[in-house]
Write an enzyme that holds these catalytic residues in place. Sequence first.
Site: not given
Ligand code: FPP
Length: 244
Positions: A22, A70
């Site tokens: 996250d 998501n």
């Molecule tokens: C949460 O951060 C992260 C995600 C919803 C996506 C995680 C995905 C990756 C790291 C890359 C893809 C994976 C692979 C297997 C290649 P957020 O966007 O919710 O952060 P925030 O809470 O700060 O907005």
Amino acid sequence: MKLTIEELRKNPLPEHIAIIMDGNGRWAKRQGLPRLAGHRIGVQALKNVVMAFDELNIKYLTVYAFSTENWKRPADEIDGLMELIVEFLDKEIDYLDAHGVCVHPIGDVSVLTGKARDKILAAYERTKENNNIIFNVALNYGGRQEIIRGIKQLCQDVQDNKCTIDEIDEKLFNQYLYTANQPDPDLLIRSSGELRISNFLLWQIAYTEMWVSDVMWPDFSKQDLWRAIYDYQNRERRYGGLGK
Ligand code: FPP
């Protein structure tokens, strides 16, 4: 304190670590970059974690890459995330295969964009016999959805006389989860300081130890992983009992 690998090897290591990656969006905002830039650096952080698992010989890694919730995000962020998954697999599949990593998608991948679905299924097909690291990639995954899916399959098996209602217990139900035949996570790590489970592995984390790091996922380093493991090693797991 800077940890060393020797320090970690003194005590039993966790067998299975689950990670909620996250903070990509907030990291990007702080740098004045678009959210997708945070996800892109987040992919590199993930690669570092896979390499750290290889170095420590930890067998099971489960990461939350895309949840059933998501889909509520803007279309360009969803498309960008799918593209990053495709890029990651294109770039890293040879490394993953050569290091004995089984890329195992968990979640309903059938509804992902065509290219992302095809790539992840092809990655699984290519690596499914690998046994060094079982890398569960949660994609269109939700813990409740996984449990409902398991219940439906189990009901079907009862109806088809493959098992009886009396035979249903926790061990049997485990077989109906995406993580069938895997140990439950010993440790769940969440980056960016949020204190939530977010519908991740609801069944499997019943007795999992948690570690919340304030570090945003793109900045999450091997040292951060080691810190979480070191803390875990110094806890007493009592599983509801009284311990030593
Ligand atoms: C949460 O951060 C992260 C995600 C919803 C996506 C995680 C995905 C990756 C790291 C890359 C893809 C994976 C692979 C297997 C290649 P957020 O966007 O919710 O952060 P925030 O809470 O700060 O907005």
